[in-house]
Design an enzyme around this catalytic site. Structure first.
Site, PDB file in Angstrom:
ATOM      1  N   ARG A  51       0.839  -1.349  -0.066  1.00 60.07           N
ATOM      2  CA  ARG A  51      -0.141  -0.131  -0.110  1.00 60.07           C
ATOM      3  C   ARG A  51       0.900   1.280  -0.004  1.00 60.07           C
ATOM      4  O   ARG A  51       0.674   2.179  -0.685  1.00 60.07           O
ATOM      5  CB  ARG A  51      -1.062  -0.115   1.287  1.00 60.07           C
ATOM      6  CG  ARG A  51      -2.051   1.150   1.167  1.00 60.07           C
ATOM      7  CD  ARG A  51      -3.146   1.066   2.307  1.00 60.07           C
ATOM      8  NE  ARG A  51      -2.458   1.328   3.620  1.00 60.07           N
ATOM      9  CZ  ARG A  51      -3.246   1.067   4.669  1.00 60.07           C
ATOM     10  NH1 ARG A  51      -4.540   1.101   4.624  1.00 60.07           N
ATOM     11  NH2 ARG A  51      -2.571   1.351   5.906  1.00 60.07           N
ATOM     12  N   LYS A 150      -2.596   7.099   1.320  1.00 57.62           N
ATOM     13  CA  LYS A 150      -2.326   7.318   2.772  1.00 57.62           C
ATOM     14  C   LYS A 150      -1.230   8.257   2.594  1.00 57.62           C
ATOM     15  O   LYS A 150      -0.101   7.852   2.832  1.00 57.62           O
ATOM     16  CB  LYS A 150      -1.906   5.970   3.619  1.00 57.62           C
ATOM     17  CG  LYS A 150      -2.063   6.139   4.955  1.00 57.62           C
ATOM     18  CD  LYS A 150      -2.000   4.894   5.522  1.00 57.62           C
ATOM     19  CE  LYS A 150      -1.815   4.783   7.186  1.00 57.62           C
ATOM     20  NZ  LYS A 150      -2.884   5.435   7.991  1.00 57.62           N
ATOM     21  N   GLU A 183     -15.987   6.204   5.918  1.00 64.29           N
ATOM     22  CA  GLU A 183     -15.219   5.594   6.951  1.00 64.29           C
ATOM     23  C   GLU A 183     -15.335   6.727   8.244  1.00 64.29           C
ATOM     24  O   GLU A 183     -15.885   7.623   8.233  1.00 64.29           O
ATOM     25  CB  GLU A 183     -13.949   5.193   6.356  1.00 64.29           C
ATOM     26  CG  GLU A 183     -13.093   6.460   6.125  1.00 64.29           C
ATOM     27  CD  GLU A 183     -11.731   6.224   5.385  1.00 64.29           C
ATOM     28  OE1 GLU A 183     -11.287   4.972   5.697  1.00 64.29           O
ATOM     29  OE2 GLU A 183     -11.155   6.901   4.397  1.00 64.29           O
TER      30      GLU A 183
END
Ligand code: PMP
Length: 285
Positions: A51, A150, A183
């Site tokens: 990721r 991220k 989220e």
């Protein structure tokens, strides 16, 4: 004395420094990962490394180490800190530049690895569940900065977290630009309805959590049907069960949202089952 890795060297915590001209600091120009260490083992390291490289690629930042070398450096930093149970923060910044935006005028990207202890939610929250409120701050619009990255720019999540704290909640629900459930500020969200596990998909504008992926896999292996689909707050209000997943939180029950009790107001059987399965997984089972 704990040791921090910066671009190839280990420094004592107090001596671990980054330039004030680093674009990670000046512009939030960089990416990161948060990873757990259980019994000296870096948990789901490959998934986190994958990721991280995807986040970096998406912001056109080339990490000056191969994934294998960065994985090794992470494990070595954990070992140097004699960390048994804890948390690793991997940070890649664009590097030091001048006081302008141009990423081409930065020096080498900096690689930072911090291995530290972790503060957990109180045990009581796992037993009784947490309450949430919906924040008015929405998750990043996917066409502005994709929530799948991220990145070091967490300001809208921080704004939502402050709204949660104002309402006496440790987490807050964030919606997407369409008003659908996305989220929480640092956790993914799941509901259970008629024994089916449901969670927003990547298209809803979320970070695809590593814990989320692990829990979906555990659920499918246990014969639980899993659906990724758009969810509204109404779906959450009338759910049988609700829980959050995240590296720090692991699996944590949610028992109220915006003052509405979810299910019977107690952590539900599917949530408890998945929490137990996750505990086995993290112990290497
Ligand atoms: N969503 C956001 C916005 C996050 O920052 C995080 C990580 N703290 C998560 C979800 C959960 O992801 P993971 O399971 O990989 O920790």
């Amino acid at each position: 004395m704990s040791k921090v890795y910066i671009s190839g060297k280990l420094f004592d915590k107090e001596q671990a420094m980054i330039s004030v001209f680093d674009h990670g600091l000046l512009y939030g120009d960089g990416v990161f990962e948060g990873i757990r260490v259980y019994s000296g083992r870096v948990f789901l390291l490959k998934e986190h490394i994958d990721r991280l490289y995807e986040s970096a690629k998406a912001i056109r930042l080339e990490i000056p180490l191969s994934p294998a070398a960065l994985s090794k450096a992470t494990e070595e930093t954990v070992a140097a800190n004699k960390l048994d149970d804890g948390y690793v923060r991997l940070v890649i910044t664009r590097g030091a530049g001048y006081l302008g935006l141009d990423p081409k005028r930065t020096s080498d990207p900096q690689i930072i690895i911090i291995a530290d202890t972790i503060t957990l939610y109180p045990t009581e929250t796992y037993e009784k569940g947490m309450k949430l409120v919906t924040a008015s701050t929405i998750r990043n619009h996917p066409q502005a900065l994709s929530p799948r990255i991220k990145s070091l720019n967490y300001l809208n999540n921080i704004m939502a977290k402050i709204e949660g704290a104002d309402a006496g909640c440790v987490e807050a629900l964030m919606l997407n630009h369409k008003g659908e459930v996305a989220e929480c500020t640092g956790d993914n969200i799941f509901i259970v309805k008629h024994n089916v596990l449901m969670t927003p998909s990547a298209e809803s504008g979320i970070l695809e959590g590593i814990t989320r992926g692990a829990v979906m896999k555990l659920a499918r292996a246990a014969g639980i049907e899993v659906q990724e689909l758009p969810l509204t707050r109404h779906d959450l209000y009338v759910a049988d069960e609700c829980f959050l997943t995240g590296t720090a939180a692991e699996v944590i029950p949610v028992t109220s949202l915006d003052g509405r009790t979810i299910g019977d107001g107690k952590p539900g059987p599917v949530t408890k089952d998945l929490l137990a399965r996750f505990q086995t997984l993290k112990r290497g089972g």
